[in-house]
Design an enzyme around this catalytic site. Structure first.
Site, PDB file in Angstrom:
ATOM      1  N   ARG A  54       0.835  -1.209   0.000  1.00 32.78           N
ATOM      2  CA  ARG A  54       0.000   0.000   0.000  1.00 32.78           C
ATOM      3  C   ARG A  54       0.868   1.257   0.000  1.00 32.78           C
ATOM      4  NH1 ARG A  54      -4.559   0.808   4.543  1.00 32.78           N
ATOM      5  NH2 ARG A  54      -2.733   1.124   5.845  1.00 32.78           N
ATOM      6  N   LYS A 153      -2.678   7.195   1.318  1.00 30.50           N
ATOM      7  CA  LYS A 153      -2.502   7.379   2.758  1.00 30.50           C
ATOM      8  C   LYS A 153      -1.480   8.496   2.929  1.00 30.50           C
ATOM      9  CE  LYS A 153      -2.278   4.636   6.967  1.00 30.50           C
ATOM     10  NZ  LYS A 153      -3.374   5.268   7.665  1.00 30.50           N
ATOM     11  N   GLU A 186     -16.103   6.636   6.027  1.00 25.18           N
ATOM     12  CA  GLU A 186     -15.280   5.946   7.028  1.00 25.18           C
ATOM     13  C   GLU A 186     -15.207   6.769   8.302  1.00 25.18           C
ATOM     14  OE1 GLU A 186     -11.255   5.532   5.388  1.00 25.18           O
ATOM     15  OE2 GLU A 186     -11.423   7.506   4.496  1.00 25.18           O
TER      16      GLU A 186
HETATM   17  N1  PXG Z   1      -9.418   4.899   7.317  1.00 23.84           N
HETATM   18  C1  PXG Z   1      -8.590   5.914   7.623  1.00 23.84           C
HETATM   19  C2  PXG Z   1      -8.927   7.287   7.181  1.00 23.84           C
HETATM   20  C3  PXG Z   1      -7.412   5.668   8.355  1.00 23.84           C
HETATM   21  O1  PXG Z   1      -6.611   6.689   8.658  1.00 23.84           O
HETATM   22  C4  PXG Z   1      -8.006   3.328   8.457  1.00 23.84           C
HETATM   23  C5  PXG Z   1      -9.145   3.634   7.708  1.00 23.84           C
HETATM   24  C6  PXG Z   1      -7.740   1.902   8.818  1.00 23.84           C
HETATM   25  O2  PXG Z   1      -6.814   1.348   7.904  1.00 23.84           O
HETATM   26  P1  PXG Z   1      -5.884   0.130   8.305  1.00 23.84           P
HETATM   27  O3  PXG Z   1      -5.095  -0.154   7.083  1.00 23.84           O
HETATM   28  O4  PXG Z   1      -5.066   0.579   9.479  1.00 23.84           O
HETATM   29  O5  PXG Z   1      -6.768  -0.974   8.671  1.00 23.84           O
HETATM   30  C7  PXG Z   1      -7.117   4.360   8.804  1.00 23.84           C
HETATM   31  C8  PXG Z   1      -5.925   4.061   9.659  1.00 23.84           C
HETATM   32  C9  PXG Z   1      -4.738   6.253  14.657  1.00 23.84           C
HETATM   33  C10 PXG Z   1      -4.414   6.484  13.205  1.00 23.84           C
HETATM   34  O6  PXG Z   1      -4.259   7.054  15.495  1.00 23.84           O
HETATM   35  C11 PXG Z   1      -4.832   5.591  12.222  1.00 23.84           C
HETATM   36  C12 PXG Z   1      -4.566   5.872  10.872  1.00 23.84           C
HETATM   37  C13 PXG Z   1      -3.880   7.030  10.567  1.00 23.84           C
HETATM   38  C14 PXG Z   1      -3.476   7.894  11.562  1.00 23.84           C
HETATM   39  C15 PXG Z   1      -3.734   7.642  12.887  1.00 23.84           C
HETATM   40  O7  PXG Z   1      -5.461   5.299  14.968  1.00 23.84           O
HETATM   41  N2  PXG Z   1      -4.941   5.103   9.773  1.00 23.84           N
END
Ligand code: PXG
Length: 302
Positions: A54, A153, A186
């Site tokens: 990713r 991301k 989301e």
């Molecule tokens: N949607 C968004 C907008 C995200 O930022 C997820 C879904 C989940 O994706 P994954 O691949 O982790 O299953 C994210 C996760 C935190 C944090 O503090 C999490 C994310 C980014 C910044 C902070 O929990 N990304």
């Protein structure tokens, strides 16, 4: 640990207090960069290959050429966990456009900056009940696929941050963002699932949500345990009238939603589908084949 955490920066390790980026770094000046949040469970990095893939997709979409091969990047992640002697960790892998001048021109940034932080983090998964959170539907919209799409991301999290602030001031734990058409997209840092009449649905990736690695794994898990799962458009009405809603993400793992904008869902506690998936996911993260071992002599990492 008594000593300072060690941070990977461009091929070397620095103590936390010495790991700094330039004020001319375009990651800081313009949010021009990308990242991954990754988890290690019991000495194994969960779905490392998927995270690295990713990251490289995010990089490609912003025309950032990464200075390491995927294999080297995976090794750098593993080495950061090793150097910090961690077994259960949250890992932040960040790549910025690098140092440039005060203009936005990315061509003036000669070398991307790569840094990796690994901190101890215990899992909330396990035999107990899932955590239950209150959410609101935010007035902040996710950017559309032809704007700052969340498929990348990127280091631009302003809409998530504003939505989170809105949730906090409304006395909620988190916010759900709608896409530009008004469909559910989301959470601020999670993907979302709803269940109604025993059927599970999650917003499709078509409207520009992050292709969450936990989301992917939960979709597969639904099929594995015989749950009907559909990726489709979900409306705010469906969110408010769902039997169950839950949020998934690397850091949040899997949390139940007890209420949406003050409207209680079910009994307000985690429902049976959420509990079932939580229990199964707790086992998944510990399966050797789901991760890359940090400490064993690695045959192949990514
Ligand atoms: N949607 C968004 C907008 C995200 O930022 C997820 C879904 C989940 O994706 P994954 O691949 O982790 O299953 C994210 C996760 C935190 C944090 O503090 C999490 C994310 C980014 C910044 C902070 O929990 N990304």
């Amino acid at each position: 640990m008594d000593r300072e955490p060690l941070i990977y920066m461009d091929g070397k390790f620095f103590e936390k207090s010495k790991a700094v980026v330039s004020v001319f770094d375009h990651g800081l000046l313009y949010g021009d960069g990308i990242f991954e949040g990754i988890r290690a469970y019991n000495g194994s990095v969960f779905r490392l290959r998927e995270h690295i893939d990713r990251l490289y997709d995010s990089a490609k979409s912003i025309r950032l050429s990464l200075p390491l091969t995927k294999h080297e990047m995976g090794e750098a992640v593993l080495e950061t966990v090793r150097r910090n002697e961690l077994k259960d960790a949250y890992i932040r892998l960040v790549v910025t456009r690098g140092s440039g001048d005060l203009g936005i021109n990315p061509a003036l940034c000669k070398n991307p900056t790569v840094f990796i932080i690994a901190e101890p983090m215990a899992s909330i998964l396990g035999p107990r009940e899932p955590m239950v959170v209150k959410v609101i539907v935010s007035s902040i919209r996710r950017d559309s696929v032809d704007a700052t799409s969340h498929e990348v991301k990127s280091l631009n999290y302003m809409n998530s941050i504003l939505a989170k602030m809105e949730a906090t001031s409304a006395g909620a734990d988190d916010a759900i963002l709608l896409d530009h058409r008004g469909f559910v997209s989301e959470g601020s840092v999670t993907n979302i699932f709803i269940a109604k009449g025993g059927k599970v649905s999650t917003p499709s990736t078509a409207a520009g949500i992050l292709h969450g690695i936990t989301r992917d794994r939960i979709i597969k898990l639904c099929s594995d345990v015989g749950l009907d799962i559909t990726e489709r458009e979900v409306t705010p009405f469906e969110l408010l009238t769902a039997d169950e809603v839950f949020l998934v993400g690397t850091k949040s793992e899997l949390v139940a939603v007890g209420s949406v904008s003050g409207v209680r869902l079910g009994t307000g506690a985690a429902g049976p589908i959420t509990k079932k998936l939580y229990g199964e996911f707790s086992k998944v993260v510990l399966r050797p084949e789901e991760g890359t071992p940090v400490y064993e002599a690695a045959t192949e990492s990514v």
